[in-house]
Scaffold this active site. Structure first.
Site, PDB file in Angstrom:
ATOM      1  N   ASP A   1      66.463  46.430  70.770  1.00 60.85           N
ATOM      2  CA  ASP A   1      67.459  45.776  69.936  1.00 60.85           C
ATOM      3  C   ASP A   1      66.943  44.436  69.415  1.00 60.85           C
ATOM      4  OD1 ASP A   1      67.433  44.650  72.478  1.00 60.85           O
ATOM      5  OD2 ASP A   1      69.604  44.694  72.766  1.00 60.85           O
TER       6      ASP A   1
ATOM      7  N   ASP B   1      63.168  38.487  72.116  1.00 60.63           N
ATOM      8  CA  ASP B   1      63.553  37.085  72.275  1.00 60.63           C
ATOM      9  C   ASP B   1      62.339  36.329  72.827  1.00 60.63           C
ATOM     10  OD1 ASP B   1      64.964  34.734  72.775  1.00 60.63           O
ATOM     11  OD2 ASP B   1      66.082  35.531  74.451  1.00 60.63           O
TER      12      ASP B   1
ATOM     13  N   GLY C   1      60.006  37.871  74.370  1.00 59.13           N
ATOM     14  CA  GLY C   1      58.909  38.845  74.243  1.00 59.13           C
ATOM     15  C   GLY C   1      58.444  39.385  75.586  1.00 59.13           C
TER      16      GLY C   1
ATOM     17  N   THR D   1      60.057  41.112  77.950  1.00 59.28           N
ATOM     18  CA  THR D   1      60.448  42.507  78.209  1.00 59.28           C
ATOM     19  C   THR D   1      59.533  43.452  77.446  1.00 59.28           C
ATOM     20  OG1 THR D   1      62.736  41.773  78.407  1.00 59.28           O
ATOM     21  CG2 THR D   1      62.377  44.137  78.134  1.00 59.28           C
TER      22      THR D   1
ATOM     23  N   LYS E   1      63.335  36.978  67.392  1.00 60.15           N
ATOM     24  CA  LYS E   1      63.507  35.513  67.343  1.00 60.15           C
ATOM     25  C   LYS E   1      62.118  34.898  67.480  1.00 60.15           C
ATOM     26  CE  LYS E   1      67.885  35.568  69.949  1.00 60.15           C
ATOM     27  NZ  LYS E   1      68.489  35.137  71.234  1.00 60.15           N
TER      28      LYS E   1
ATOM     29  N   ASP F   1      75.080  42.466  73.585  1.00 61.09           N
ATOM     30  CA  ASP F   1      76.257  42.053  74.353  1.00 61.09           C
ATOM     31  C   ASP F   1      76.194  40.605  74.820  1.00 61.09           C
ATOM     32  OD1 ASP F   1      74.120  42.620  76.288  1.00 61.09           O
ATOM     33  OD2 ASP F   1      75.680  42.249  77.787  1.00 61.09           O
TER      34      ASP F   1
ATOM     35  N   ARG G   1      79.356  44.914  72.356  1.00 60.16           N
ATOM     36  CA  ARG G   1      78.374  45.897  71.869  1.00 60.16           C
ATOM     37  C   ARG G   1      78.932  46.748  70.741  1.00 60.16           C
ATOM     38  NH1 ARG G   1      74.096  45.937  75.543  1.00 60.16           N
ATOM     39  NH2 ARG G   1      74.612  45.646  77.740  1.00 60.16           N
TER      40      ARG G   1
END
Ligand code: IMP
Length: 184
Positions: free
Chosen positions: A107, A110, A112, A114, A138, A166, A172
């Site tokens: 999704d 942020d 990075g 993960t 981002k 979320d 969501r």
């Protein structure tokens, strides 16, 4: 000026409209077009990163014209609005990704962390090729270098909800993307 009616309250926070449906649809179409071109005539295994990617993945597959397999992994690294830094895998990669063209579906990227960890884990299972598609990025929040093959929309470092994303498991279902509302 923002109308009160456009503001959404989730738990203790308020969110204001940020990315409208048309903008999101265009980003999904752009990524679908790139995947269709890159994998023309080939089979692809899409692996959605739950929970956040389920809406993006649902819309993306409707526009793909390649032969698809679909699977999911489940990760949780966020606690409210802050990344916990810990990556918990509630649903792991299966061994059958070996020899396949794999695209991880995220999704948002942020920090990075993960994405880079998931790419490392998946590459150990020897896919034929491995790419990542993320609806949002981002760039100012990145804390690590991460491979980015397909990116829908770059956004500033703001906390967003909706379209699968979320805040404490809420929001969501919102059909567009909202950002944190800060009164000045
Ligand atoms: P990263 O490891 O920091 O890149 O974070 C990736 C995950 O954190 C995403 O898949 C989202 O689940 C979550 N996340 C990052 N930024 C946001 C946000 O603005 N809103 C909601 N979830 C987010």
């Amino acid at each position: 000026m923002i109308q009160a009616a456009e503001i959404v309250k989730l738990g203790d926070l308020h969110f204001e409209p940020f990315l409208m449906s048309e903008t999101i649809d265009e980003a999904v179409q752009k990524i679908a077009g790139q995947i269709n071109r890159d994998y023309n005539g080939e089979e692809v295994l899409l692996i959605g990163v739950l929970n956040g990617a389920f809406v993006f993945m649902n819309e993306l597959i409707k526009q793909l014209e390649v032969s698809l397999e679909i699977d999911f992994i489940k990760v949780s690294s966020y606690d409210g609005m802050n990344s916990s830094g810990e990556l918990a895998l509630a649903l792991d990669f299966k061994n059958d990704i070996k020899g396949k063209n794999v695209i991880l579906i995220e999704d948002i990227i942020d920090t990075g962390l993960t994405a880079s960890r998931l790419l490392k884990m998946a590459s150990c299972l020897r896919p034929r090729s491995l790419k990542i598609a993320s609806l949002l990025l981002k760039p100012d929040s990145l804390k690590t270098q991460v491979q980015m093959d397909y990116v829908g929309i770059e956004i500033p470092d703001v906390f967003v909800v909706g379209y699968g994303l979320d805040y404490d498991q809420k929001g969501r279902e919102l059909p567009m993307i909202y950002k944190l509302y800060q009164e000045d």
